[in-house]
Write an enzyme that holds these catalytic residues in place. Structure first.
Site, short mmCIF file in Angstrom:
data_model
loop_
_atom_site.label_atom_id
_atom_site.label_comp_id
_atom_site.label_asym_id
_atom_site.label_seq_id
_atom_site.Cartn_x
_atom_site.Cartn_y
_atom_site.Cartn_z
N GLY A 23 -5.15 -8.71 8.06
CA GLY A 23 -5.07 -9.50 6.82
C GLY A 23 -3.74 -10.20 6.62
O GLY A 23 -3.10 -10.07 5.58
N SER A 48 -3.25 -13.53 6.59
CA SER A 48 -3.36 -14.94 6.21
C SER A 48 -2.61 -15.25 4.93
O SER A 48 -2.35 -16.42 4.62
CB SER A 48 -4.83 -15.34 6.07
OG SER A 48 -5.41 -14.66 4.98
N SER A 62 -2.52 1.45 -2.83
CA SER A 62 -2.11 0.75 -4.05
C SER A 62 -1.48 1.73 -5.02
O SER A 62 -1.76 2.93 -4.98
CB SER A 62 -3.36 0.14 -4.71
OG SER A 62 -3.08 -0.27 -6.02
N LEU A 94 0.46 -4.37 15.21
CA LEU A 94 -0.71 -5.18 14.87
C LEU A 94 -0.96 -5.00 13.37
O LEU A 94 -0.97 -3.87 12.86
CB LEU A 94 -1.94 -4.77 15.67
CG LEU A 94 -3.18 -5.65 15.44
CD1 LEU A 94 -4.02 -5.75 16.72
CD2 LEU A 94 -4.05 -5.16 14.28
N ILE A 95 -1.16 -6.11 12.68
CA ILE A 95 -1.34 -6.08 11.22
C ILE A 95 -2.65 -6.77 10.87
O ILE A 95 -2.94 -7.86 11.39
CB ILE A 95 -0.17 -6.82 10.51
CG1 ILE A 95 1.17 -6.27 11.00
CG2 ILE A 95 -0.28 -6.70 8.99
CD1 ILE A 95 2.29 -7.29 10.98
N TYR A 103 -12.36 -0.34 -7.40
CA TYR A 103 -11.20 -0.58 -6.53
C TYR A 103 -10.41 0.71 -6.35
O TYR A 103 -10.05 1.09 -5.22
CB TYR A 103 -10.33 -1.69 -7.16
CG TYR A 103 -9.07 -1.98 -6.39
CD1 TYR A 103 -9.12 -2.61 -5.15
CD2 TYR A 103 -7.82 -1.61 -6.89
CE1 TYR A 103 -7.96 -2.88 -4.44
CE2 TYR A 103 -6.65 -1.88 -6.19
CZ TYR A 103 -6.72 -2.51 -4.96
OH TYR A 103 -5.57 -2.77 -4.26
N GLY A 112 -0.18 -13.28 1.30
CA GLY A 112 0.30 -12.12 0.55
C GLY A 112 1.13 -11.11 1.33
O GLY A 112 1.98 -11.46 2.14
N1 LIG Z 1 -1.41 -7.95 -4.89
C1 LIG Z 1 -1.54 -6.82 -5.52
O1 LIG Z 1 -1.34 -6.78 -6.73
C2 LIG Z 1 -1.86 -5.53 -4.78
C3 LIG Z 1 -1.51 -4.34 -5.41
C4 LIG Z 1 -1.73 -3.14 -4.74
C5 LIG Z 1 -2.30 -3.15 -3.48
N2 LIG Z 1 -2.64 -4.33 -2.90
C6 LIG Z 1 -3.23 -4.26 -1.57
O2 LIG Z 1 -2.41 -5.00 -0.66
C7 LIG Z 1 -3.21 -5.50 0.41
C8 LIG Z 1 -2.94 -6.98 0.58
O3 LIG Z 1 -3.32 -7.65 -0.61
P1 LIG Z 1 -2.61 -8.99 -1.11
O4 LIG Z 1 -2.15 -8.74 -2.49
O5 LIG Z 1 -1.65 -9.46 -0.11
O6 LIG Z 1 -3.88 -9.94 -1.25
P2 LIG Z 1 -4.28 -11.30 -0.46
O7 LIG Z 1 -3.18 -12.29 -0.56
O8 LIG Z 1 -5.63 -11.65 -0.99
O9 LIG Z 1 -4.39 -10.81 1.06
C9 LIG Z 1 -5.45 -10.00 1.49
C10 LIG Z 1 -5.66 -10.25 2.96
O10 LIG Z 1 -6.76 -9.42 3.39
C11 LIG Z 1 -7.60 -10.27 4.17
N3 LIG Z 1 -8.97 -9.80 4.23
C12 LIG Z 1 -9.89 -9.70 3.25
N4 LIG Z 1 -11.04 -9.23 3.74
C13 LIG Z 1 -10.85 -9.04 5.07
C14 LIG Z 1 -11.65 -8.58 6.14
N5 LIG Z 1 -12.94 -8.21 5.95
N6 LIG Z 1 -11.11 -8.49 7.38
C15 LIG Z 1 -9.84 -8.86 7.60
N7 LIG Z 1 -9.03 -9.34 6.65
C16 LIG Z 1 -9.53 -9.41 5.40
C17 LIG Z 1 -7.50 -11.63 3.52
O11 LIG Z 1 -7.95 -12.61 4.44
P3 LIG Z 1 -8.80 -13.91 4.06
O12 LIG Z 1 -7.78 -15.00 3.93
O13 LIG Z 1 -9.68 -14.08 5.24
O14 LIG Z 1 -9.54 -13.61 2.78
C18 LIG Z 1 -5.99 -11.70 3.28
O15 LIG Z 1 -5.31 -12.03 4.46
C19 LIG Z 1 -4.66 -5.16 0.06
O16 LIG Z 1 -5.06 -3.99 0.75
C20 LIG Z 1 -4.61 -4.89 -1.44
O17 LIG Z 1 -5.63 -4.01 -1.86
C21 LIG Z 1 -2.42 -5.53 -3.52
#
Ligand SMILES: NC(=O)c1ccc[n+]([C@@H]2O[C@H](COP(=O)([O-])OP(=O)(O)OC[C@H]3O[C@@H](n4cnc5c(N)ncnc54)[C@H](OP(=O)(O)O)[C@@H]3O)[C@@H](O)[C@H]2O)c1
Length: 275
Positions: A9, A11, A133, A6-7, A146, A13
């Site tokens: 978020g 939707s 992160s 189960l994963i 953050y 990335g």
């Molecule tokens: N991209 C980067 O540079 C980066 C770097 C280091 C770590 N990360 C970490 O990687 C993870 C994924 O990030 P991403 O880069 O893939 O960003 P993303 O594309 O914005 O994806 C984030 C996901 O989290 C979901 N989400 C947000 N709030 C939520 C909630 N209350 N309950 C359930 N789902 C929720 C979003 O859903 P909605 O569509 O509903 O908003 C989306 O599916 C995060 O934990 C982030 O902190 C990202």
């Protein structure tokens, strides 16, 4: 028999890429989203369930666990991926914005673990993977809130890993680097509105330009999916699974040099010379 993951978020990335990889590797996948959109992911209907889950709402976590058990009988791996970002100057960041970040990135994971641990204890096995992160390895300026939300999860996960070993439950950390390809930066935009005030503007502009000019390649969604899969299936006791060339460079700097060299090099990379 296929295992079940189960994963949270999924939707966009990293979460979406992780779900796609597990589907490709033959797992049963429960892909959860705040607002489920069935066309985001594709896969064999008998192995892919798309379910609503908001990590800030424990009732939805409980409902998702029940639906996953009903569909597949167990949850072998739970991946806490959902997260939100924020860049801001600390002195003007309001409590409401800080709490919003912590509610998702930190309390969201605490909520999910509280609900899934009893199920995994009942099963006698399980793996919990928490996505943090590269910021927990090397911290750049203007992301204090953050970073704090993700550092909290690192300490929590390390402690929890010892606590749950006795029940056959493993806890892992996936530490992705920065990927400009996900919705992470765009999703953070409205939250950060006005949080870099005039007195910080030129510093921020120069610091962000340096970050964009990173000395290594950025992280990719495929690298994070691979790291999450490795974390889910590793048979040893390893806790941390860094992902991306940028994260690996920071890890090398942090863990293979002295504190002084690490801090000097971080300043060279992220702090504009004129400040
Ligand atoms: N991209 C980067 O540079 C980066 C770097 C280091 C770590 N990360 C970490 O990687 C993870 C994924 O990030 P991403 O880069 O893939 O960003 P993303 O594309 O914005 O994806 C984030 C996901 O989290 C979901 N989400 C947000 N709030 C939520 C909630 N209350 N309950 C359930 N789902 C929720 C979003 O859903 P909605 O569509 O509903 O908003 C989306 O599916 C995060 O934990 C982030 O902190 C990202």
């Amino acid at each position: 028999m296929a295992k079940t993951v189960l994963i949270t978020g999924t939707s966009s990335g990293y979460g979406k890429a992780i779900a796609e990889l597990f589907v490709k590797r033959g797992w049963n996948v429960v892909a959860t989203m705040r607002a489920p959109k069935p066309d985001i992911l594709s896969g064999p209907l008998e192995r892919l369930k798309i379910i609503a889950l908001d990590v800030t709402r424990p009732d939805t976590i409980r409902q998702a666990i029940a639906a996953a058990i009903e569909a597949f009988g167990s949850i072998d791996v739970w991946i806490n991926n959902a997260g939100i970002g924020m860049a801001s100057a600390v002195e003007i960041t309001p409590d409401s914005a800080i709490r919003e970040v912590f509610e998702t990135n930190t309390f969201g994971i605490f909520n999910a673990c509280r609900e899934i641990i009893p199920q995994m204890r009942k099963q006698g096995h399980g793996v919990i993977v928490n996505v943090t992160s590269s910021v927990t390895i090397g911290v750049m300026p203007l992301v204090a809130i953050y970073a704090a939300s993700k550092f909290a999860v690192e300490g929590y996960s390390e402690s929890l890993s010892y606590e749950l070993e006795q029940f056959g439950i493993k806890v892992r950390l996936v530490e992705p680097g920065y990927a400009p390809t996900t919705n992470f930066t765009a999703n953070g935009g409205p939250r950060m509105q006005g949080l870099i005030p005039q007195d910080y503007a030129s510093f921020a502009q120069a610091a962000f330009a340096r970050m964009a000019n990173y000395p290594t390649a950025f992280c990719t969604e495929a690298e994070v999916a691979d790291a999450a899969f490795a974390a889910a299936t590793d048979t040893g006791r390893r806790l941390r699974f860094p992902a991306g060339a940028d994260t690996k460079m920071l890890a090398q700097l942090r863990w293979s040099t002295s504190e002084d060299i690490y801090l000097d090099r971080m300043r060279e990379m992220f702090v504009p010379e004129t400040f």
